[in-house]
Design an enzyme around this catalytic site. Structure first.
Site, mmCIF file in Angstrom:
data_model
loop_
_atom_site.group_PDB
_atom_site.id
_atom_site.type_symbol
_atom_site.label_atom_id
_atom_site.label_comp_id
_atom_site.label_asym_id
_atom_site.label_seq_id
_atom_site.Cartn_x
_atom_site.Cartn_y
_atom_site.Cartn_z
ATOM 1 N N ASP A 116 20.583 33.483 -41.911
ATOM 2 C CA ASP A 116 19.900 33.716 -40.224
ATOM 3 C C ASP A 116 20.910 33.609 -39.573
ATOM 4 O O ASP A 116 20.373 34.179 -38.319
ATOM 5 C CB ASP A 116 19.258 32.045 -40.674
ATOM 6 N N HIS B 175 16.660 26.560 -43.528
ATOM 7 C CA HIS B 175 16.061 27.896 -44.582
ATOM 8 C C HIS B 175 14.496 28.075 -44.695
ATOM 9 O O HIS B 175 14.578 28.437 -45.900
ATOM 10 C CB HIS B 175 17.398 28.101 -44.894
#
Length: 381
Positions: free
Chosen positions: A209, A237
């Site tokens: 990410d 996440h």
């Protein structure tokens, strides 16, 4: 210079004031080689001492998409450096045994100089024995019609078994990176069932990410991604993660400048940018009909490399780590924070100002993680 001085010394001690005859040259050469021998022995002994012992790296789910992308990167030195030999331990489930053997065959065929051995097995104890680094890619994916608790229950069972094997058989100070979703909570379950592994040695992957956020900024500004640094991924996440650019900077010919200053579009940074990073995985699945394996494997290498070898001065990265209460995040969650790394240890970056918009985002993703934790623990009873 050392060889030249040795040759000159041979000439001096033999009082050669003019070019030697053939016989004199032969004698001098023999004497020179005699003097050279201990130097050579010391030199090659030094090289031998400089050679590193292989690091044993475990990859679970190694026959899958991410595993197939990841193992050659490790074997090539992307994860631990171009001078670090490795021995790969690859684990998968029995139905994938034939495919796993095929991956092993390809690793042998690639003739990677740094790869000093391959263990390919469906036995969790054999896979975990002696490993220094464990990358937990294997997990049970959510399938159509499955409830969240059903998926969580499957993963709790997997990570309970693998945690026990790591605790009993891994090398001392083994570092663990959980990639399989739900990554934060899988890492928490692993910690629960491997109590002798220090909490600082268990992490989950949010570097993917983090890298996605860097990529979006570089695309927006039409600059090299290497010129962007210090974005942050806070929290889970998942789609509640918070990609934060409030402290991010860009290297320019006039020095470092803030991302907000250069983008000059708060609406985009507080809206489309965040949702794009949050939903990038789903977008890739829609485009490829497969999950983001290449970028996940690359991010796993980045995560371990920085953890082991250190982050550059003045740069932080995002890692899912055990919360100590920093930034008013509940302690006891595996939560993504900005961290710096040195000497094989991570440290949460402290003292960053958090505005009201960010505070709500941090709290929202913490709430989701607390719910996931409660759900996971309910599967243990």
């Amino acid at each position: 210079m050392l060889l030249l001085s040795s040759w000159q010394h041979c000439l001096l001690i033999n009082k050669c004031t003019s070019p030697p005859s053939v016989s004199q040259f032969t004698v001098l050469s023999l004497r020179f080689l005699t003097r050279l021998q201990p130097i050579s022995v010391r030199f090659f002994s030094f090289l031998h001492k400089m050679a590193k012992d292989p690091v044993r790296v475990l990859v679970t789910g190694a026959a899958g998409q991410i595993g197939y992308a990841l193992v050659p990167m490790i074997a090539r030195g992307v994860m631990l450096g171009a001078d670090q030999p490795v021995i790969l331990h690859m684990l998968d489930i029995p139905p994938a045994a034939e495919s796993l053997n095929g991956v092993k065959m390809e690793l042998v065929d690639a003739a990677f100089p740094l790869l000093k051995g391959v263990v390919a097995t469906t036995d969790v104890v054999e896979a975990c024995t002696g490993v220094n680094i464990a990358v937990m890619v294997g997990g049970f994916p959510r399938k159509e019609g499955m409830e969240r608790k059903d998926v969580m229950s499957k993963n709790v069972s997997i990570y309970k078994s693998q945690a026990s094997a790591l605790e009993k058989h891994a090398a001392a100070n083994c570092k663990v990176l959980v990639v399989a979703n739900p990554a934060n909570t899988n890492a928490l379950i692993l910690k629960e069932f491997a109590p002798s592994i220090p909490e600082k040695n268990i992490s989950c992957l949010t570097r993917l990410d983090h890298n996605r956020a860097l990529g979006q900024i570089s695309e927006r500004l039409n600059i090299q991604v290497s010129d962007v640094k210090n974005v942050i991924i806070w929290g889970n996440h998942s789609s509640t993660q918070y990609p934060d650019v409030n402290h991010a900077t860009v290297v320019t010919p006039d020095g470092e400048k803030s991302v907000r200053q250069l983008v000059a579009d708060d609406a985009w940074l507080n809206g489309e940018f965040i949702t794009t990073v949050q939903q990038r995985g789903a977008a890739i699945i829609k485009a490829r009909k497969l999950s983001s394996a290449l970028s996940a494997a690359s991010a796993a290498c980045d995560h371990i490399r920085d953890w082991v070898l250190g982050t550059p001065q003045g740069t932080w990265v995002s890692m899912g780590v055990y919360s100590d209460g920093s930034y008013n995040v509940p302690a006891g969650l595996i939560y993504s924070f900005p961290v710096t790394c040195a000497n094989g240890e991570w440290k949460i970056v402290q003292g960053l100002p958090i505005d009201e918009f960010s505070r709500k985002k941090l709290d929202l993703t913490a709430e989701e993680l607390s719910e996931e934790k409660a759900l996971a623990y309910s599967c243990l009873t």
